[in-house]
Design a protein around this motif. Structure first.
Motif: not given
Length: 114
Positions: A38-62
């Motif tokens: 993580i950083s203040q401007d972004g993060l790297c996620l590891i997921t099993q879903d193949n999400v398209s570049v350009g997709s917007t995400l609502d994120l909830w960090l636990a």
């Protein structure tokens, strides 16, 4: 021979494993991921879903120390398959920036509890 490259990131990245729930493009479909860093401007996620570049995400960090859910939004700017039926997503945060140092300290603190 040395290979030099220019780092394009403006913010320091911290290797912090946080659980993340995300909703894709304001739809009802959601997924679960872990942060790689993580950083203040972004993060790297590891997921099993193949999400398209350009997709917007609502994120909830636990947060592991008290279960607090930190909400933010981001846009997928790159994706790489890991070879383990999962993907790494580069997410640039939109709007409010994260404060990574308190997140790192809270994560470390929760790991040191007996």
């Amino acid at each position: 021979m040395s290979h030099l490259f220019n780092e394009k990131r403006e913010s320091v990245r911290f290797m912090v494993p946080l659980s993340v729930t995300y909703r894709l493009n304001n739809e009802n479909s959601s997924g679960i991921a872990k942060t790689n860093d993580i950083s203040q401007d972004g993060l790297c996620l590891i997921t099993q879903d193949n999400v398209s570049v350009g997709s917007t995400l609502d994120l909830w960090l636990a947060m592991p120390d008290n279960g607090e859910s930190i909400r933010t939004k981001g846009k997928v700017i790159w994706i790489h398959p890991t070879g383990n039926d999962s993907f790494k997503l580069g997410v640039k945060l939109e709007g409010q920036k994260l404060k990574p140092i308190p997140l790192v300290l809270r994560t470390i603190s929760s790991q040191n509890k007996y």
